[in-house]
Write a protein that holds these residues in place. Sequence first.
Motif, PDB file in Angstrom:
ATOM      1  N   ALA A  79      -6.089 -19.341   1.959  1.00 50.18           N
ATOM      2  CA  ALA A  79      -5.803 -19.550   0.491  1.00 50.18           C
ATOM      3  C   ALA A  79      -4.542 -20.190   1.252  1.00 50.18           C
ATOM      4  O   ALA A  79      -4.385 -21.376   0.944  1.00 50.18           O
ATOM      5  CB  ALA A  79      -6.101 -19.005  -0.400  1.00 50.18           C
ATOM      6  N   GLU A  80      -3.713 -19.249   1.952  1.00 51.73           N
ATOM      7  CA  GLU A  80      -2.645 -19.684   2.635  1.00 51.73           C
ATOM      8  C   GLU A  80      -2.331 -20.659   2.964  1.00 51.73           C
ATOM      9  O   GLU A  80      -1.222 -21.893   2.929  1.00 51.73           O
ATOM     10  CB  GLU A  80      -1.689 -18.429   2.559  1.00 51.73           C
ATOM     11  N   GLU A  81      -3.715 -20.584   3.886  1.00 56.43           N
ATOM     12  CA  GLU A  81      -3.716 -21.911   4.930  1.00 56.43           C
ATOM     13  C   GLU A  81      -3.820 -23.056   4.641  1.00 56.43           C
ATOM     14  O   GLU A  81      -3.416 -24.039   5.019  1.00 56.43           O
ATOM     15  CB  GLU A  81      -4.886 -21.676   5.740  1.00 56.43           C
ATOM     16  N   ARG A  82      -4.342 -23.505   3.328  1.00 57.52           N
ATOM     17  CA  ARG A  82      -5.211 -24.143   2.424  1.00 57.52           C
ATOM     18  C   ARG A  82      -4.319 -24.788   1.285  1.00 57.52           C
ATOM     19  O   ARG A  82      -4.758 -25.485   0.635  1.00 57.52           O
ATOM     20  CB  ARG A  82      -6.860 -24.224   2.330  1.00 57.52           C
ATOM     21  N   GLN A  83      -3.214 -24.522   1.792  1.00 56.07           N
ATOM     22  CA  GLN A  83      -2.080 -24.390   0.086  1.00 56.07           C
ATOM     23  C   GLN A  83      -3.070 -23.338  -0.897  1.00 56.07           C
ATOM     24  O   GLN A  83      -1.944 -24.918  -2.039  1.00 56.07           O
ATOM     25  CB  GLN A  83      -1.462 -25.547   0.964  1.00 56.07           C
ATOM     26  N   ILE A  84      -3.135 -23.227  -0.992  1.00 60.70           N
ATOM     27  CA  ILE A  84      -3.853 -22.705  -2.540  1.00 60.70           C
ATOM     28  C   ILE A  84      -2.949 -21.754  -3.261  1.00 60.70           C
ATOM     29  O   ILE A  84      -2.904 -22.448  -4.387  1.00 60.70           O
ATOM     30  CB  ILE A  84      -5.446 -22.906  -2.130  1.00 60.70           C
ATOM     31  N   LEU A  85      -3.133 -21.196  -2.932  1.00 60.04           N
ATOM     32  CA  LEU A  85      -1.782 -19.777  -2.469  1.00 60.04           C
ATOM     33  C   LEU A  85      -1.203 -19.412  -2.089  1.00 60.04           C
ATOM     34  O   LEU A  85      -0.410 -19.912  -0.706  1.00 60.04           O
ATOM     35  CB  LEU A  85      -3.263 -18.276  -2.341  1.00 60.04           C
ATOM     36  N   ARG A  86       0.521 -19.141  -2.993  1.00 59.01           N
ATOM     37  CA  ARG A  86       1.521 -18.702  -2.024  1.00 59.01           C
ATOM     38  C   ARG A  86       1.885 -16.849  -2.140  1.00 59.01           C
ATOM     39  O   ARG A  86       1.429 -17.350  -3.608  1.00 59.01           O
ATOM     40  CB  ARG A  86       3.126 -19.611  -2.352  1.00 59.01           C
TER      41      ARG A  86
END
Length: 52
Positions: A38-45
């Motif tokens: 999710a971080e890689e896909r910028q869905i979650l920080r």
Amino acid sequence: MDRLIHENLESLGGARQQIADLDEINYPLQAGWLVSTAEERQILRVSRGSSK
């Protein structure tokens, strides 16, 4: 469209059952993978460490 959604749900259900049949699900590893993806896909920080 409904047919495609239904087929995808059946496929996901089958995959979930195959994983569950293994009886050895590593939940911390699975959660870590989901968060990093999710971080890689910028869905979650996620903030790590203390920010004082």
